[in-house]
Write an enzyme that holds these catalytic residues in place. Structure first.
Site, PDB file in Angstrom:
ATOM      1  N   CYS A   1       0.802  -1.237   0.000  1.00 18.31           N
ATOM      2  CA  CYS A   1       0.000   0.000   0.000  1.00 18.31           C
ATOM      3  C   CYS A   1       0.829   1.278   0.000  1.00 18.31           C
ATOM      4  O   CYS A   1       0.682   2.124  -0.883  1.00 18.31           O
ATOM      5  CB  CYS A   1      -0.921   0.022   1.217  1.00 18.31           C
ATOM      6  SG  CYS A   1      -2.044  -1.375   1.354  1.00 18.31           S
TER       7      CYS A   1
ATOM      8  N   HIS B   1      -2.277   7.080   3.970  1.00 19.20           N
ATOM      9  CA  HIS B   1      -1.249   6.080   4.280  1.00 19.20           C
ATOM     10  C   HIS B   1       0.145   6.488   3.833  1.00 19.20           C
ATOM     11  O   HIS B   1       0.959   5.633   3.460  1.00 19.20           O
ATOM     12  CB  HIS B   1      -1.628   4.718   3.678  1.00 19.20           C
ATOM     13  CG  HIS B   1      -1.069   3.566   4.491  1.00 19.20           C
ATOM     14  ND1 HIS B   1      -1.070   2.261   4.060  1.00 19.20           N
ATOM     15  CD2 HIS B   1      -0.481   3.537   5.722  1.00 19.20           C
ATOM     16  CE1 HIS B   1      -0.521   1.474   4.956  1.00 19.20           C
ATOM     17  NE2 HIS B   1      -0.149   2.239   5.996  1.00 19.20           N
TER      18      HIS B   1
END
Length: 584
Positions: free
Chosen positions: A78, A134
């Site tokens: 990610c 993130h």
């Protein structure tokens, strides 16, 4: 004299007004750019790649009416994947190559990197992020609205609960914390709304209220289909899960409901663009940030089959991503592209499509592929460094169709072919697959009369990967065996896309050349920016029950009494010690 001066001032004023109109006109004609990023979805979890278990008619309609990206590559995790999209650089050139940002780790995407939203905002765009970030939040200046986004509605961490939007770290003595914000303020009022629906509603609101004198740049970065917290990882609306009674495995059935809700979101987002008169000057890119984690940490039962491996592995199953590109600005539409394209390419490609000039000192790794994609040009050979992780000690590299793998993750646990689906679990609606696509919301919005059921089935066949054995060759023969923890392997993806026939023992010179290529790339890598320590000042109990920046927070512990600079030094020392121990 006064008369002459007055006339000059009038001329200057008129010129200024004309320039303003010219600039406004130039800005308003730039295309809207909408990037829909899906989290942890497998290649075999969209039906345009041939699976009949979970139908995704809206996503499929987007691909069939635009370009189905059949060789689309991404980093295998990610954080590195999102950093790559926004910088146009490999993670090894931004320090984001090792692992993901754990919730209480004090690091993020370095500030010296200029991001896509900054560059597009400078070109006159209104910039929005909906959903996942993130890329760091331990300092306020690392958060989205400090990195080029005018507006952010979403979360900072890798995942949240789908309904209460909290993050619960079960292995830490922390309180649960809300991780949902509207810009910099916590947003508890969305509690109880399914995350996919909350983010879709926000995307629709942005589109509906958009000032059309400026072009729109929006990243809709979904939580789906990543798992939620470890105590309740799989969450989907009951009415969506109920559609998949034909799937026996309850985890996979819930995953299907998550996919179905996501597919509905794509339809609603495209409808909003159409209803607000923006679709005819828009570019829509959709893809998954990495492969699905079929098993193991944060596993969601997704399928990358027949590709080898999964998320956080060096194999095609971890780095090959389902993707589609649609725009009326494309010269050629409705085809399957076998051009190898990587997430590094989207910044220069979208900038090229939009006429956004990029600074010459950006040192991008990606290239502008808009002319090639738009014109359906013959695929160009490419070289990609997929993974180069010095800490976990593995690499994955591709030169044209030759794929090199040295080492692996998790001690080789995910080096196999995972997620094969039962053929007796097809969706009953798949018998009329073409009709499902042609009656979808997205196809209705796009109003393409040129797309027929025959063309749909033809494109689907072209995008369905099968891995028959190479005639006269047995992949179980000892000389084809690949054990990357013991010795590097390489494969010819043009003949062996599922990485079954290791050619290293047969062609040692080619193996040596590939290894040399990786070493050359390794010399350009910068050290990892990761600080792999747990900072207790992140505890939501110290932040009114929210996850937020904590670099100035005092916890009452010895760490909390240190100055911010001293804490950074301490974290860096611990990080270096961690790296040395890992390598040792």
């Amino acid at each position: 004299m006064n008369f002459t001066m007055s006339r000059c001032l009038e001329c200057l004023l008129l010129l200024s007004i004309l320039l303003c109109f010219a600039n406004a006109s130039d800005t308003s004609t730039k295309p809207n750019i909408i990037i829909i990023m899906i989290d942890d979805m497998g290649m075999n979890d969209v039906s345009f790649h041939g699976s009949n278990q979970i139908l995704t008619p809206n996503i499929d309609a987007l691909a069939y009416n635009g370009i189905l990206l059949n060789r689309h590559y991404v980093p295998n995790l990610c954080t590195p994947s999102r950093a790559t999209l926004l910088t146009g650089k490999y993670p090894i050139h931004t320090g984001m190559q090792h692992f993901v940002i754990i919730t209480d780790e004090p690091w993020g995407l370095p500030k010296q990197e200029r991001l896509m939203p900054e560059l597009f905002r400078d070109a006159g765009y209104s910039t929005h992020l909906v959903g996942k970030w993130h890329l760091g939040f331990w300092r306020k200046d690392l958060t989205p609205t400090m990195r080029g986004f005018d507006h952010h509605f979403g979360y900072y961490n890798g995942y949240i609960d789908y309904y209460d939007h909290e993050v619960r770290l079960l292995d830490r003595n922390y309180s649960a914390g809300l991780d949902l914000r509207r810009d910099l303020e916590p947003c508890p009022e969305a509690n109880g709304t399914y995350a996919t629906e909350a983010f879709t509603s926000e995307a629709k609101r942005i589109i509906e209220q958009h000032d059309k004198s400026k072009p729109l740049f929006m990243v809709l970065s979904h939580l789906a289909v990543h798992t939620g917290n470890e105590d309740n990882p799989m969450q989907a609306p009951e009415e969506e899960v109920a559609k998949f009674a034909h799937i026996k495995d309850p985890k996979r059935r819930t995953y299907a409901g998550m996919i179905s809700s996501l597919d509905k979101s794509v339809g609603q987002t495209m409808r909003a663009l159409k209803d607000n008169g923006m679709l005819n000057n828009s570019i829509v890119l959709l893809y998954s940030d990495n492969g699905a984690p079929t098993v193991g940490i944060h596993s969601n039962a997704g399928s990358n089959y027949p590709y080898r491996g999964q998320k956080e592995s060096p194999w095609e199953g971890g780095i090959r991503s389902a993707g589609a590109l649609w725009s009326p600005l494309l010269q050629e539409q409705g085809y399957v592209s076998n051009q190898a394209i990587h997430a590094i390419d989207w910044l220069p490609t979208l900038a090229g499509a939009a006429g956004v000039s990029l600074p010459q000192d950006l040192q991008l790794d990606g290239i502008n592929l808009w002319p090639s994609l738009s014109g359906n040009a013959e695929p160009k050979p490419r070289r990609f460094i997929h993974v180069l992780d010095e800490v976990f000690g593995y690499s994955s590299f591709m030169s044209d169709t030759l794929k090199y793998v040295n080492g692996s993750s998790f001690n080789g646990q995910y080096d196999h072919w995972l997620g094969e689906l039962d053929t007796d679990e097809n969706d009953p609606l798949s018998e009329n697959y073409g009709e499902q696509v042609l009656t979808s919301e997205v196809h209705s919005v796009l109003s393409s009369r040129g797309l027929t059921e025959d063309r749909i089935l033809q494109m689907r066949s072209q995008a369905t990967q099968k891995c028959p054995p190479i005639e006269g060759e047995d992949p179980l023969e000892p000389h084809y065996r690949c054990e990357p923890l013991s010795a590097p392997c390489f494969f010819d993806l043009s003949k062996d896309p599922c990485e079954r026939y290791n050619l290293a023992k047969l062609y040692p010179r080619q193996l040596e050349q590939l290894a040399q290529d990786v070493e050359e790339i390794r010399r350009s890598a910068i050290p990892s920016a990761r600080v792999p320590v747990s900072d207790k000042r992140a505890n939501p109990a110290l932040h009114n029950g929210n996850w937020e920046w904590w670099n100035t927070t005092k916890s009452g512990s010895s760490a909390g009494t240190c100055s911010d600079k001293l804490w950074i030094i301490l974290c860096s020392i611990l990080g270096l010690a961690y790296l040395n121990l890992s390598q040792w």
